[in-house]
Design an enzyme around this catalytic site. Sequence first.
Site, short mmCIF file in Angstrom:
data_model
loop_
_atom_site.label_atom_id
_atom_site.label_comp_id
_atom_site.label_asym_id
_atom_site.label_seq_id
_atom_site.Cartn_x
_atom_site.Cartn_y
_atom_site.Cartn_z
N GLU A 223 0.89 -1.06 -0.26
CA GLU A 223 0.01 -0.01 -0.11
C GLU A 223 0.93 1.29 -0.10
O GLU A 223 1.81 1.40 0.63
CB GLU A 223 -0.92 -0.06 1.22
CG GLU A 223 -1.86 -1.15 1.36
CD GLU A 223 -2.95 -1.01 0.43
OE1 GLU A 223 -3.26 0.11 -0.12
OE2 GLU A 223 -3.91 -1.98 0.21
N CYS A 224 0.55 2.22 -0.42
CA CYS A 224 1.23 3.61 -0.67
C CYS A 224 0.88 4.31 0.50
O CYS A 224 1.62 5.37 0.95
CB CYS A 224 0.77 4.24 -1.98
SG CYS A 224 -0.78 4.87 -1.98
N GLY A 225 -0.24 4.10 1.15
CA GLY A 225 -0.78 5.03 2.39
C GLY A 225 -1.89 5.63 2.09
O GLY A 225 -2.69 6.10 2.96
#
Length: 234
Positions: A223-225
Site C-alpha cells: 500500500e502507498c498509504g
Amino acid sequence: MNSQTLHEQSQALEGQSPEDILRFAFEHFPKIAISTAFGPEGCALVAMAAGLKPDLRVFTIDTDFLFPESVQLRARIEAKYGITVEVLRGEVTIAEQNRRFGVRLFESDTNQCCALRKVEPTRRALVGLDAWVAGIRRDQSSTRAEIAILESYDQPDGSSLVKVNPLANWTRKDTWKYLLDNEVPYNPLLDSGYKSIGCWPCTQPVAADDDERAGRWGGHKAECGIHTFMERKA
Ligand code: SF4
C-alpha cells in the site's frame, strides 16, 4: 449517521450492486467525491457514477511519476464521460524533493516518497467532504480483505468522513466484464503484462499467475498509504 447506524447500513448494502451503493451514497452524502488513479476499478466506478450524478466530483493525484499512458487515459475518460477531473499534486515539488531527499527517493525511501507525492495531496482533497468513494476490492490483497462497504474515519481536523467502497465484493473478473461490456476506456499497459499500475519507478509487469499487486514496489510493500493513513473507526 453514527458508527452503529453506519455499520448496519454497510451490512445492508452487502448484497447490493455497485450502482445501488453509489446511488445510496449520492443520496445520503451531499459533499462526496471519487478518487481514482485510473486503474481498472477506478475507470469502472467513474463510468458508473457519471451516469448517476451529473455534477460528479472526481479527483486524482498526479505524482509527477505517472506513465504517459496513465495521463492520456485521464483525458480519454474526461472526454467519454463529459467530466473534468480535479488533478492534485504534492505541495513539495519534485525539484524540492530532490534537493531535500535526493533524486531517487522512490528507491531510497518509498514511504517518504509516497507520503509526499500521494498521501499529502489526498489529505488535502478530502478536507470538507462528507464521503469519499474509492475503487478498492477485498480480493486485491490481504491489506484490503477486511474493508467494509461503508467505513467511518476522523479527519485530522476532527470532522467525520465516510469512505464508500462500492466494489468491495467485486472480483478482478467482475471488473473486466464491466469494462468490456460497457466499452470503458482502460490503460493499454494492462494489455502488456501489467496488472496494477502506479508510478513508473515502482511498477513492473508481472507473470500471468502472479498476484495482482505483485508488480508494485517490487513486492516490498502493498500500500502507498492513501488507503491506510487514517485510522478506521467502524
Ligand atoms: Fe514515489 Fe514510487 Fe510512491 Fe510514486 S509509488 S510516490 S514514485 S515511491
